[in-house]
Design a protein around this motif. Structure first.
Motif, PDB file in Angstrom:
ATOM      1  N   ARG A 149      -2.627  15.746  -6.863  1.00  0.00           N
ATOM      2  CA  ARG A 149      -3.682  16.399  -7.645  1.00  0.00           C
ATOM      3  C   ARG A 149      -3.663  16.010  -9.118  1.00  0.00           C
ATOM      4  O   ARG A 149      -3.986  16.809  -9.995  1.00  0.00           O
ATOM      5  N   LYS A 167      -3.491   5.309  -6.333  1.00  0.00           N
ATOM      6  CA  LYS A 167      -4.578   6.278  -6.561  1.00  0.00           C
ATOM      7  C   LYS A 167      -4.568   7.376  -5.506  1.00  0.00           C
ATOM      8  O   LYS A 167      -4.769   8.554  -5.824  1.00  0.00           O
ATOM      9  N   LEU A 168      -4.313   6.980  -4.255  1.00  0.00           N
ATOM     10  CA  LEU A 168      -4.230   7.986  -3.195  1.00  0.00           C
ATOM     11  C   LEU A 168      -3.042   8.912  -3.431  1.00  0.00           C
ATOM     12  O   LEU A 168      -3.153  10.130  -3.277  1.00  0.00           O
ATOM     13  N   GLY A 169      -1.906   8.352  -3.826  1.00  0.00           N
ATOM     14  CA  GLY A 169      -0.728   9.169  -4.138  1.00  0.00           C
ATOM     15  C   GLY A 169      -0.990  10.142  -5.268  1.00  0.00           C
ATOM     16  O   GLY A 169      -0.561  11.299  -5.225  1.00  0.00           O
ATOM     17  N   GLU A 170      -1.697   9.687  -6.288  1.00  0.00           N
ATOM     18  CA  GLU A 170      -2.032  10.573  -7.405  1.00  0.00           C
ATOM     19  C   GLU A 170      -2.989  11.680  -6.955  1.00  0.00           C
ATOM     20  O   GLU A 170      -2.876  12.825  -7.390  1.00  0.00           O
ATOM     21  N   ARG A 171      -3.927  11.338  -6.073  1.00  0.00           N
ATOM     22  CA  ARG A 171      -4.838  12.366  -5.560  1.00  0.00           C
ATOM     23  C   ARG A 171      -4.091  13.401  -4.739  1.00  0.00           C
ATOM     24  O   ARG A 171      -4.395  14.598  -4.811  1.00  0.00           O
ATOM     25  N   VAL A 172      -3.134  12.956  -3.934  1.00  0.00           N
ATOM     26  CA  VAL A 172      -2.331  13.892  -3.142  1.00  0.00           C
ATOM     27  C   VAL A 172      -1.584  14.848  -4.064  1.00  0.00           C
ATOM     28  O   VAL A 172      -1.451  16.031  -3.767  1.00  0.00           O
ATOM     29  N   TYR A 221      -4.720   0.940  -4.972  1.00  0.00           N
ATOM     30  CA  TYR A 221      -5.370   1.949  -4.131  1.00  0.00           C
ATOM     31  C   TYR A 221      -4.353   2.920  -3.536  1.00  0.00           C
ATOM     32  O   TYR A 221      -4.631   4.113  -3.409  1.00  0.00           O
ATOM     33  N   GLY A 222      -3.188   2.417  -3.177  1.00  0.00           N
ATOM     34  CA  GLY A 222      -2.133   3.300  -2.681  1.00  0.00           C
ATOM     35  C   GLY A 222      -1.699   4.295  -3.750  1.00  0.00           C
ATOM     36  O   GLY A 222      -1.527   5.482  -3.482  1.00  0.00           O
ATOM     37  N   TYR A 256       0.831  -1.206   0.000  1.00  0.00           N
ATOM     38  CA  TYR A 256       0.000   0.000   0.000  1.00  0.00           C
ATOM     39  C   TYR A 256       0.872   1.266   0.000  1.00  0.00           C
ATOM     40  O   TYR A 256       0.686   2.160  -0.829  1.00  0.00           O
ATOM     41  N   PHE A 289       1.518   4.077  -2.908  1.00  0.00           N
ATOM     42  CA  PHE A 289       1.340   5.505  -2.622  1.00  0.00           C
ATOM     43  C   PHE A 289       2.580   6.293  -3.050  1.00  0.00           C
ATOM     44  O   PHE A 289       2.470   7.333  -3.706  1.00  0.00           O
ATOM     45  N   THR A 332      -7.061  10.675 -11.754  1.00  0.00           N
ATOM     46  CA  THR A 332      -6.849   9.231 -11.861  1.00  0.00           C
ATOM     47  C   THR A 332      -7.945   8.527 -12.628  1.00  0.00           C
ATOM     48  O   THR A 332      -7.895   7.336 -12.796  1.00  0.00           O
TER      49      THR A 332
END
Length: 133
Positions: free
Chosen positions: A129, A122-127, A119-120, A58, A62, A132
């Motif tokens: 900005r 995707k969260l990293g990409e959201r952080v 999922y990790g 995970y 990220f 995704t």
């Protein structure tokens, strides 16, 4: 910031595999320092090893999502699946009945690692900005 999807990168898949190994070493070192010299049952040690592996997939996903250029969510997921497959191939050389190779283990472990890394990432990409989807 780049928001477009890029073609699949084998280079980032291999980098992801290295990041997963490094993440597990760091997490294992930190957790190991908590239990070294203390009584811990065999079951607790196996549980901690398993949790360290899952956390490494995970957090590694990220990290790839944060440091990779553009949107990279499939590369760490594929790298996680390949890492599990590589680990199972290594067990062919391990002289223990507990670590025998099995296609079911590769598929089940690979799917779990794939999902955690995905999922990790995707969260990293959201952080970062990055879009995704």
């Amino acid at each position: 910031m780049p928001t477009e999807n890029r073609p699949f990168s084998t280079k980032w898949m291999i980098i992801s595999m290295v990041i997963f190994i490094a993440s597990e070493i760091v997490i294992g070192y930190l957790v190991g320092n908590l239990i070294v010299g203390r009584f811990a049952s065999m079951g607790l040690k196996f549980l901690l090893q398993g949790l360290c592996m899952l956390l490494a997939f995970y957090l590694g996903g990220f990290l790839v999502g944060v440091v990779s250029p553009g949107v990279r969510v499939l590369e760490p997921a594929a790298g996680a699946f390949c890492s599990v497959a590589l680990l199972m191939i290594v067990t062919l050389f391990t002289p223990s009945i507990f670590y025998h190779f099995g296609l079911t283990k590769v598929i089940l472990g690979g799917v779990i690692a794939f999902a955690l890394a995905h999922y990790g990432a995707k969260l990293g990409e959201r952080v970062m900005r990055n879009k995704t989807e």
